[in-house]
Design a protein around this motif. Structure first.
Motif, PDB file in Angstrom:
ATOM      1  N   SER A 163       0.779  -1.214  -0.219  1.00 13.62           N
ATOM      2  CA  SER A 163      -0.075   0.118  -0.104  1.00 13.62           C
ATOM      3  C   SER A 163       0.722   1.449  -0.009  1.00 13.62           C
ATOM      4  O   SER A 163       0.459   2.145  -0.566  1.00 13.62           O
ATOM      5  CB  SER A 163      -1.064  -0.067   1.257  1.00 13.62           C
TER       6      SER A 163
ATOM      7  N   ILE B 277      -6.483   0.392   2.925  1.00 10.57           N
ATOM      8  CA  ILE B 277      -5.522  -0.475   3.550  1.00 10.57           C
ATOM      9  C   ILE B 277      -4.777   0.107   4.571  1.00 10.57           C
ATOM     10  O   ILE B 277      -4.741  -0.445   5.653  1.00 10.57           O
ATOM     11  CB  ILE B 277      -4.926  -1.411   2.538  1.00 10.57           C
TER      12      ILE B 277
ATOM     13  N   THR C  94      -7.701   2.090  -2.858  1.00 10.31           N
ATOM     14  CA  THR C  94      -7.410   1.033  -2.144  1.00 10.31           C
ATOM     15  C   THR C  94      -6.119   0.988  -1.111  1.00 10.31           C
ATOM     16  O   THR C  94      -6.387   0.505   0.000  1.00 10.31           O
ATOM     17  CB  THR C  94      -7.391  -0.239  -3.249  1.00 10.31           C
ATOM     18  N   GLY C  95      -5.082   1.582  -1.565  1.00  8.50           N
ATOM     19  CA  GLY C  95      -3.957   1.827  -0.847  1.00  8.50           C
ATOM     20  C   GLY C  95      -4.285   2.607   0.412  1.00  8.50           C
ATOM     21  O   GLY C  95      -3.833   2.155   1.307  1.00  8.50           O
TER      22      GLY C  95
END
Length: 102
Positions: A29, A73, A69-70
């Motif tokens: 990430s 997370i 998304t990174g």
């Protein structure tokens, strides 16, 4: 700015994590947050060179989900890592001993 933000998260590269999978997720990430803006810039500059419709669709479809998304997370891992704190975290600090005039 997002590259700097990802670089700050790389400070925790050698920290201990509760599980190996969480450590790998953190690494992926942090690197994704660093590289996605550069990928966006590359696709933006390739827009003039290659087929504009293809690059435009790649510019819109690929980088934003990767970056979001990174970030998600990293946010989730920050809170889930709190379940495995070292024992020194729970010791009470005697603040009055740290102030010289008291």
């Amino acid at each position: 700015m997002s590259t700097i933000f990802g670089g700050i998260h790389c400070i925790a590269w050698f920290f201990t994590f509760p599980t190996y999978q969480e450590q790998v997720l953190w690494h992926i990430s942090a690197v994704a947050i660093i590289l996605v803006p550069w990928l966006s810039m590359l696709l933006f500059f390739l827009n003039d060179i290659l087929d504009k419709a293809l690059i435009r669709s790649m510019f819109i479809l690929i980088p934003p989900p990767l970056y979001i998304t990174g970030r998600l997370i990293l946010l989730i891992l920050m809170f889930t890592t709190l379940r495995n704190l070292p024992p020194d975290t729970y010791q009470a600090v005697s603040w009055t001993s740290l102030v010289p005039h008291l």
